[in-house]
Design a protein around this motif. Structure first.
Motif, PDB file in Angstrom:
ATOM      1  N   THR A  47       0.880  -1.175   0.000  1.00  0.00           N
ATOM      2  CA  THR A  47       0.000   0.000   0.000  1.00  0.00           C
ATOM      3  C   THR A  47       0.909   1.214   0.000  1.00  0.00           C
ATOM      4  O   THR A  47       1.834   1.302   0.804  1.00  0.00           O
ATOM      5  CB  THR A  47      -0.913  -0.019   1.240  1.00  0.00           C
ATOM      6  OG1 THR A  47      -1.902  -1.020   1.033  1.00  0.00           O
ATOM      7  CG2 THR A  47      -1.601   1.317   1.463  1.00  0.00           C
ATOM      8  N   GLU A  48       0.668   2.101  -0.927  1.00  0.00           N
ATOM      9  CA  GLU A  48       1.557   3.259  -1.074  1.00  0.00           C
ATOM     10  C   GLU A  48       0.816   4.532  -0.719  1.00  0.00           C
ATOM     11  O   GLU A  48      -0.324   4.725  -1.135  1.00  0.00           O
ATOM     12  CB  GLU A  48       2.063   3.337  -2.521  1.00  0.00           C
ATOM     13  CG  GLU A  48       2.929   2.142  -2.883  1.00  0.00           C
ATOM     14  CD  GLU A  48       3.322   2.111  -4.348  1.00  0.00           C
ATOM     15  OE1 GLU A  48       2.651   2.758  -5.169  1.00  0.00           O
ATOM     16  OE2 GLU A  48       4.316   1.435  -4.666  1.00  0.00           O
ATOM     17  N   ILE A  49       1.474   5.375   0.022  1.00  0.00           N
ATOM     18  CA  ILE A  49       0.870   6.654   0.410  1.00  0.00           C
ATOM     19  C   ILE A  49       1.641   7.771  -0.276  1.00  0.00           C
ATOM     20  O   ILE A  49       2.867   7.838  -0.166  1.00  0.00           O
ATOM     21  CB  ILE A  49       0.860   6.820   1.936  1.00  0.00           C
ATOM     22  CG1 ILE A  49       0.005   5.698   2.545  1.00  0.00           C
ATOM     23  CG2 ILE A  49       0.316   8.179   2.344  1.00  0.00           C
ATOM     24  CD1 ILE A  49      -0.035   5.679   4.036  1.00  0.00           C
ATOM     25  N   TYR A  50       0.917   8.601  -0.988  1.00  0.00           N
ATOM     26  CA  TYR A  50       1.548   9.679  -1.757  1.00  0.00           C
ATOM     27  C   TYR A  50       1.219  11.035  -1.135  1.00  0.00           C
ATOM     28  O   TYR A  50       0.112  11.250  -0.636  1.00  0.00           O
ATOM     29  CB  TYR A  50       1.034   9.672  -3.200  1.00  0.00           C
ATOM     30  CG  TYR A  50       1.491   8.466  -3.970  1.00  0.00           C
ATOM     31  CD1 TYR A  50       2.662   8.484  -4.698  1.00  0.00           C
ATOM     32  CD2 TYR A  50       0.738   7.296  -3.952  1.00  0.00           C
ATOM     33  CE1 TYR A  50       3.089   7.368  -5.409  1.00  0.00           C
ATOM     34  CE2 TYR A  50       1.146   6.171  -4.649  1.00  0.00           C
ATOM     35  CZ  TYR A  50       2.329   6.213  -5.368  1.00  0.00           C
ATOM     36  OH  TYR A  50       2.741   5.102  -6.052  1.00  0.00           O
ATOM     37  N   ALA A  51       2.191  11.941  -1.238  1.00  0.00           N
ATOM     38  CA  ALA A  51       1.961  13.317  -0.775  1.00  0.00           C
ATOM     39  C   ALA A  51       1.216  14.084  -1.859  1.00  0.00           C
ATOM     40  O   ALA A  51       0.960  13.566  -2.954  1.00  0.00           O
ATOM     41  CB  ALA A  51       3.292  13.987  -0.465  1.00  0.00           C
ATOM     42  N   ASP A  52       0.889  15.318  -1.544  1.00  0.00           N
ATOM     43  CA  ASP A  52       0.099  16.157  -2.438  1.00  0.00           C
ATOM     44  C   ASP A  52       0.810  16.362  -3.784  1.00  0.00           C
ATOM     45  O   ASP A  52       0.164  16.496  -4.824  1.00  0.00           O
ATOM     46  CB  ASP A  52      -0.117  17.512  -1.746  1.00  0.00           C
ATOM     47  CG  ASP A  52      -1.148  18.341  -2.468  1.00  0.00           C
ATOM     48  OD1 ASP A  52      -2.014  17.749  -3.132  1.00  0.00           O
ATOM     49  OD2 ASP A  52      -1.082  19.573  -2.383  1.00  0.00           O
ATOM     50  N   ASP A  53       2.147  16.390  -3.769  1.00  0.00           N
ATOM     51  CA  ASP A  53       2.879  16.618  -5.014  1.00  0.00           C
ATOM     52  C   ASP A  53       3.141  15.326  -5.782  1.00  0.00           C
ATOM     53  O   ASP A  53       3.885  15.314  -6.760  1.00  0.00           O
ATOM     54  CB  ASP A  53       4.209  17.330  -4.724  1.00  0.00           C
ATOM     55  CG  ASP A  53       5.102  16.518  -3.788  1.00  0.00           C
ATOM     56  OD1 ASP A  53       4.689  15.416  -3.383  1.00  0.00           O
ATOM     57  OD2 ASP A  53       6.211  16.983  -3.466  1.00  0.00           O
ATOM     58  N   GLY A  54       2.543  14.241  -5.353  1.00  0.00           N
ATOM     59  CA  GLY A  54       2.647  12.977  -6.076  1.00  0.00           C
ATOM     60  C   GLY A  54       3.836  12.126  -5.686  1.00  0.00           C
ATOM     61  O   GLY A  54       4.034  11.048  -6.249  1.00  0.00           O
ATOM     62  N   THR A  55       4.648  12.579  -4.730  1.00  0.00           N
ATOM     63  CA  THR A  55       5.790  11.759  -4.323  1.00  0.00           C
ATOM     64  C   THR A  55       5.351  10.691  -3.321  1.00  0.00           C
ATOM     65  O   THR A  55       4.490  10.937  -2.480  1.00  0.00           O
ATOM     66  CB  THR A  55       6.910  12.606  -3.678  1.00  0.00           C
ATOM     67  OG1 THR A  55       6.311  13.370  -2.628  1.00  0.00           O
ATOM     68  CG2 THR A  55       7.567  13.525  -4.668  1.00  0.00           C
ATOM     69  N   LEU A  56       5.992   9.546  -3.478  1.00  0.00           N
ATOM     70  CA  LEU A  56       5.686   8.440  -2.572  1.00  0.00           C
ATOM     71  C   LEU A  56       6.307   8.744  -1.215  1.00  0.00           C
ATOM     72  O   LEU A  56       7.511   8.983  -1.130  1.00  0.00           O
ATOM     73  CB  LEU A  56       6.280   7.148  -3.152  1.00  0.00           C
ATOM     74  CG  LEU A  56       6.054   5.873  -2.369  1.00  0.00           C
ATOM     75  CD1 LEU A  56       4.580   5.509  -2.336  1.00  0.00           C
ATOM     76  CD2 LEU A  56       6.856   4.733  -2.980  1.00  0.00           C
ATOM     77  N   VAL A  57       5.503   8.769  -0.168  1.00  0.00           N
ATOM     78  CA  VAL A  57       6.056   9.115   1.145  1.00  0.00           C
ATOM     79  C   VAL A  57       6.088   7.936   2.107  1.00  0.00           C
ATOM     80  O   VAL A  57       6.829   7.952   3.080  1.00  0.00           O
ATOM     81  CB  VAL A  57       5.297  10.283   1.811  1.00  0.00           C
ATOM     82  CG1 VAL A  57       5.616  11.586   1.149  1.00  0.00           C
ATOM     83  CG2 VAL A  57       3.803  10.035   1.847  1.00  0.00           C
ATOM     84  N   LEU A 278      -3.104  -0.835  -1.802  1.00  0.00           N
ATOM     85  CA  LEU A 278      -3.835   0.372  -2.219  1.00  0.00           C
ATOM     86  C   LEU A 278      -2.863   1.493  -2.587  1.00  0.00           C
ATOM     87  O   LEU A 278      -1.714   1.494  -2.165  1.00  0.00           O
ATOM     88  CB  LEU A 278      -4.728   0.869  -1.068  1.00  0.00           C
ATOM     89  CG  LEU A 278      -5.824  -0.063  -0.570  1.00  0.00           C
ATOM     90  CD1 LEU A 278      -6.526   0.562   0.626  1.00  0.00           C
ATOM     91  CD2 LEU A 278      -6.832  -0.342  -1.670  1.00  0.00           C
ATOM     92  N   LYS A 279      -3.357   2.427  -3.350  1.00  0.00           N
ATOM     93  CA  LYS A 279      -2.614   3.663  -3.592  1.00  0.00           C
ATOM     94  C   LYS A 279      -3.438   4.777  -2.967  1.00  0.00           C
ATOM     95  O   LYS A 279      -4.562   5.028  -3.389  1.00  0.00           O
ATOM     96  CB  LYS A 279      -2.453   3.909  -5.094  1.00  0.00           C
ATOM     97  CG  LYS A 279      -1.353   3.098  -5.714  1.00  0.00           C
ATOM     98  CD  LYS A 279      -1.103   3.547  -7.141  1.00  0.00           C
ATOM     99  CE  LYS A 279       0.200   3.025  -7.689  1.00  0.00           C
ATOM    100  NZ  LYS A 279       0.349   1.579  -7.627  1.00  0.00           N
ATOM    101  N   ILE A 280      -2.860   5.410  -1.951  1.00  0.00           N
ATOM    102  CA  ILE A 280      -3.602   6.434  -1.215  1.00  0.00           C
ATOM    103  C   ILE A 280      -2.965   7.792  -1.509  1.00  0.00           C
ATOM    104  O   ILE A 280      -1.813   8.033  -1.154  1.00  0.00           O
ATOM    105  CB  ILE A 280      -3.590   6.137   0.304  1.00  0.00           C
ATOM    106  CG1 ILE A 280      -4.198   4.751   0.560  1.00  0.00           C
ATOM    107  CG2 ILE A 280      -4.335   7.205   1.076  1.00  0.00           C
ATOM    108  CD1 ILE A 280      -4.153   4.302   2.005  1.00  0.00           C
ATOM    109  N   TYR A 281      -3.711   8.636  -2.171  1.00  0.00           N
ATOM    110  CA  TYR A 281      -3.216   9.971  -2.504  1.00  0.00           C
ATOM    111  C   TYR A 281      -3.733  10.953  -1.453  1.00  0.00           C
ATOM    112  O   TYR A 281      -4.944  11.065  -1.264  1.00  0.00           O
ATOM    113  CB  TYR A 281      -3.688  10.378  -3.904  1.00  0.00           C
ATOM    114  CG  TYR A 281      -3.103   9.493  -4.969  1.00  0.00           C
ATOM    115  CD1 TYR A 281      -1.870   9.776  -5.537  1.00  0.00           C
ATOM    116  CD2 TYR A 281      -3.772   8.337  -5.377  1.00  0.00           C
ATOM    117  CE1 TYR A 281      -1.315   8.937  -6.493  1.00  0.00           C
ATOM    118  CE2 TYR A 281      -3.223   7.492  -6.331  1.00  0.00           C
ATOM    119  CZ  TYR A 281      -2.000   7.798  -6.890  1.00  0.00           C
ATOM    120  OH  TYR A 281      -1.452   6.967  -7.826  1.00  0.00           O
ATOM    121  N   THR A 282      -2.812  11.610  -0.786  1.00  0.00           N
ATOM    122  CA  THR A 282      -3.200  12.448   0.341  1.00  0.00           C
ATOM    123  C   THR A 282      -2.951  13.931   0.046  1.00  0.00           C
ATOM    124  O   THR A 282      -2.399  14.285  -0.993  1.00  0.00           O
ATOM    125  CB  THR A 282      -2.394  12.082   1.598  1.00  0.00           C
ATOM    126  OG1 THR A 282      -1.058  12.565   1.423  1.00  0.00           O
ATOM    127  CG2 THR A 282      -2.365  10.594   1.847  1.00  0.00           C
TER     128      THR A 282
END
Lengths: 665, 291
Positions: A47-57, A278-282
């Protein structure tokens, strides 16, 4: 006689063999099933969590898998040298290493592992990390079986992809990405040796938190590689002095991500979040998050040095929200992040004190027709609460200041005036007003509510104050922008809805008073800290100085800072002075904003139509004759028609026949 | 034992056998050190036993959780797909509004919204959003989804872009929705006696004559807007113009008899154009035609 001894020997040997066989059968009875392809057991889409600028965090629950030919040969050699020098020869167990480890453990009291790479693979695949005597034997049996089922290359490949490197890095590909921003195939000798060294103790040898220890371990791995003939002297010397360029974005969790996981778990369930790929865009802004973490830590350390020692660590929290979008940009819930720790930025358990006053004054303007220039009287007042008890609110300075305009009362955070307004509004109306500001915390319908005897989270405070910056428009705080499943299907997405909850003109009048708090009121420390952009805010200090708050807004960001102890305990300096919101929290807010606002334009708040700015005497509310003693207020256009709106109050005199009306006003 | 010969023989025998045992042990150890035959034998045995074993242990537990996660996510995506299918099956704009009124909120992709938008009569589209505004949004790739919310006074339509930011908010009032729902619907009404049509009821023949005087384009507009006009035509048929104007749309009834009529809502300027074709003082002169 001869035969008796011989047969005794044979019998003894047979008994020993039988015992060993019995033990073997017993241990092997509950060994796990081993699949014919280990890759399927190891690989999992994280499961990947992305920051607002699209970078994987952040990644969790997953495991990348790369074939051996995509792993740097340096790393393959380094890991063999570091973990299991006889890997290519033994059949799962290294008896000499085991004897050595046994001797050192028993006779020298040193802890040394004798596990081979195959045993470590067996342990990581099928066993828990609790140290148990029998587990060791089972590991050995599984290691033998693995050696019989797979080639050495397959075992090494599985090991490299499964092993833990600390943080969220499982497997060499993930580790290479997280530590060096490159793939496992591109690792240099120095990098490979460093990574191979980490495996021994991922926490203590983490190069971000323990760089010296990590370098020492790297040198040891390089030395072992040289001793085993994997590298020559010159290569060894070059690798020792090789400069390591670490990733500038170490992937680690924080309170924001913890909160994201909480929200996602509520929505999709724990298994889906941790193992669903999951891919979670935050909405996370990694830079603002870092700034908030740094400034909170620095601010708390500085404040703690001034405080009377309590033996408890001073704690704090910050929530940061984007004004135009309502997106939560940063969330710091503790001084030092602990995975899954208590997140004070979203907890609603600390009283906000005077931080509540903007909401009460808004309600007073809207329901009672007051404005910042209306005159009120600060005098000893006693109220009967809902339970019939007498309640006599006191001001911070324990004095009463007589007549004054509302803005002046707000700037000085006069409790008596807030209590008077709250009394006239009624607790029910105060509660309804707080709900309109989006506050969902439990709100008691009691008179002292006017002075902030309600627990509200920093996140809710920031969201509520941001309404003023939007001239009355409420946006629900958003964390999750979009969630996709493994196939890219959008499972959830956030829509930003604006809702007109306040009257823009009244909202702006309160905002202007909040500007005054920073310019000349209890939040002056913001300006003294060097933050000069247009801003508005309000301090908050709970009874007995147990909580210090500052919540403020600019045209781009809203942020709320809380400072206090986890146990309800007074914040007193060594000189015996109580710590207020202006003293404890406002400097942290200002220092954070000073750095955060470099990325945003310093714009003025937009004044809605139907308002004007005039200068009045702060005691009488009359037009100020002397500008030096006057106070600028924003009032409705129809308030004192004809009064000049610029700074020339001397030229204006009210017509004689309007004086009685003015007095009434 | 007292016999020295026997004792010597025993010692020799003893030494020999112990030496043999020791040699065997050394040989086995040496062999093991070189070939790892014990580990190999055990490993082979365990590998042979492997198929009958259970999937237990850490990584198998993780695998189990992955399966659970997959099942759960599959369920969620199945629900979403079924919902998408339901939304895709909405045939026209009116049905969309009906669904919003039932479900309070709907989110539909921009493509689908535009398809449904085109099912509205051309002169009603303007009342939702001007076609050129919609085209501009699409051209600039600023429209991704439309959220429809049921409100107390109508339906709110929020046009949002791919970043979920609001591009535009439109409102369809209850009055306008009423127009949408009634347009083209049959109603039990006697147009000759209903007060809202008083003084503006035409025999079909007169209505048709005057309509013919309008420019061709306008005639076509009327015919397109009132598709039942020709099927309902007859000697007893009447056309009535109501005094009710909702959102600049005038109610027009085409009645085949005195019991029922099909209701249409036409733009106010069309009706003004139509009325201008009537000869002055049309009400008096054409008394026999205007009921």
């Amino acid at each position: 006689m001869k035969s008796k001894i011989f047969y005794s020997f044979v019998a003894g040997a047979s008994l020993l063999l039988l015992t060993l066989y019995g033990g073997f059968l017993w241990l092997s009875a509950d060994l796990p099933y081993i699949p014919s392809d280990l890759r399927h057991l190891i690989y999992a889409q994280p499961t990947e969590i992305y920051a607002d600028d699209g970078t994987l965090v952040y990644t969790l629950g997953g495991q990348r898998y790369v074939p051996l030919n995509k792993i740097s040969p340096y790393f393959q050699k380094a890991v063999v040298a570091a973990e299991d020098g006889h890997f290519w020869r033994h059949h799962g167990i290294d008896k000499l290493a085991m004897l050595r480890a046994f001797y050192r453990t028993v006779f020298l009291g040193q802890t040394q592992g004798g596990s081979t790479i195959t045993q470590q693979l067996a342990k990581n695949l099928f066993f828990t990390f609790k140290k148990r005597f029998l587990r060791k034997f089972k590991e050995m049996l599984v290691a033998m079986q693995l050696e019989s089922m797979f080639t050495k290359e397959q075992i090494l490949e599985a090991y490299c992809n499964l092993i833990y490197f600390g943080g969220t890095a499982y497997g060499v590909e993930d580790a290479a990405q997280q530590f060096f921003d490159k793939s496992a195939s591109e690792l240099t000798l120095a990098e490979a040796a460093l990574l191979a060294g980490i495996i021994n103790s991922p926490q203590a040898l983490n190069p971000f938190s323990h760089p010296e220890a990590a370098r020492r371990r790297q040198a040891l791995v390089l030395q072992r590689m040289k001793r085993r003939g994997f590298i020559d002297e010159a290569t060894y010397a070059a690798a020792l002095t090789d400069t390591l360029v670490f990733s500038q974005r170490p992937r680690r969790s924080n309170d924001f991500i913890d909160h994201i996981l909480t929200l996602a778990t509520k929505r999709f369930g724990e298994e889906a979040v941790f193992f669903g790929g999951l891919k979670i865009y935050t909405t996370l802004d990694s830079d603002l998050q870092r700034l908030a973490e740094e400034e909170l830590a620095v601010g708390l350390a500085r404040l703690e040095a001034e405080l009377d020692s309590t033996g408890m660590p001073l704690q704090g929290a910050i929530a940061v929200i984007s004004i135009p979008t309502g997106e939560v940009k940063a969330l710091v819930g503790s001084r030092k992040y602990l995975p899954g720790g208590f997140n004070r930025a979203v907890s609603q358990n600390r009283h906000v004190g005077s931080g509540i006053k903007p909401f009460i004054y808004y309600a007073a303007f809207e329901k009672m027709g007051l404005n910042p220039a209306s005159v009120v009287v600060d005098s000893a007042s006693m109220f009967y609460t809902e339970t019939g008890k007498r309640w006599m609110p006191r001001n911070f300075d324990r004095r009463y200041h007589g007549p004054m305009i509302i803005k002046s009362a707000f700037l000085q955070s006069i409790n008596v005036i807030a209590a008077q307004l709250g009394y006239q509004l009624t607790p029910r109306v105060m509660k309804e007003t707080l709900r309109r500001f989006g506050i969902e915390a439990p709100i008691p319908e009691v008179l002292p509510l006017a002075l902030g005897t309600v627990g509200i989270s920093p996140l809710e405070m920031a969201a509520a104050y941001s309404i003023f910056a939007r001239n009355g428009e409420y946006l629900r705080p958003v964390f999750l922008k979009r969630v996709e499943d493994i196939g890219g299907m959008v499972l959830d997405r956030a829509f930003i809805f604006g809702e007109e909850r306040l009257q823009p003109a009244i909202s702006y009048q309160v905002l202007d008073m909040m500007r005054g708090v920073i310019e000349q009121g209890t939040g002056r420390s913001v300006r003294l800290s060097g933050f000069l952009a247009p801003a508005a805010g309000k301090t908050g200090t709970s009874t007995e100085f147990t909580d210090a708050w500052f919540t403020g807004i600019t045209t781009s960001l809203a942020a709320s800072v809380w400072v206090g102890y986890d146990r309800i305990y007074r914040l007193y300096t060594k000189t015996g002075r109580g710590v207020t919101g202006g003293y404890g929290a406002a400097p942290i807010w200002a220092n954070f904003m000073k750095r955060a606002m470099k990325r945003y334009p310093a714009r003025e708040f937009r004044m809605p139509d139907g308002l004007k700015r005039i200068m009045v005497d702060p005691r009488t509310g009359w037009p100020a004759v002397d500008p030096a003693e006057g106070m600028t207020v924003v009032v409705p256009d129809n308030f004192w028609p004809g009064l000049p709106t610029d700074a020339a109050p001397r030229q204006w005199l009210p017509p004689a026949d309007s004086l009685p009306q003015l007095r009434n006003q | 034992m007292s016999n020295p010969k026997n004792l010597t023989a025993y010692r020799t025998w003893n030494r020999k056998y112990w030496m043999l045992a020791l040699a065997l042990l050394i040989a086995l150890t040496g062999l093991e050190a070189r070939t790892y035959f014990v580990e190999k034998a055990l490993g082979q045995y365990l590998a042979w036993q492997n198929p009958g074993r259970e999937k237990v242990g850490r990584q198998w537990q993780v695998e189990q959780k992955r399966l659970l996660a997959g099942t759960r996510l599959e369920k969620i995506s199945k629900e979403l797909r079924s919902r998408e299918k339901q939304l895709a099956s909405i045939p026209n704009f009116l049905e969309l509004i009906r669904r919003v009124l039932q479900e309070n909120q709907l989110v539909i992709p921009a493509q689908h919204f535009i398809r449904l938008y085109h099912t509205l009569p051309f002169f009603l589209k303007e009342h939702v959003i001007a076609p050129d505004s919609l085209i501009a949004l699409r051209l600039q790739d600023r429209l991704d989804n439309v959220i429809l919310n049921r409100e107390a006074d109508g339906v709110e339509m929020v046009l949002i872009d791919a970043q979920s930011r609001i591009e535009n908010i439109l409102y369809l009032s209850n009055e306008l929705l009423d127009v949408f729902f009634k347009h083209g619907q049959s109603e039990v009404v006697d147009v000759t006696s209903d007060p809202r049509f008083a003084g503006r009821v035409f025999r079909f023949e007169l209505f048709w004559q005057n309509l013919s005087q309008l420019p061709k384009g306008m005639q076509n507009n009327f015919l397109q807007a009132m598709p039942d006009l020709l099927t309902l035509a007859g000697p007893t048929a009447k056309v009535a113009i109501s005094n009710k104007i909702s959102e600049n749309l005038v109610e027009v009834a085409v009645a085949p008899d005195n019991f029922r009529a099909v209701i249409y809502y036409l733009p106010e300027d069309w009706i003004i154009n139509f009325v201008s074709t009537l000869e002055y003082p049309w009400m008096q002169n054409e008394e026999q035609d205007i009921l």
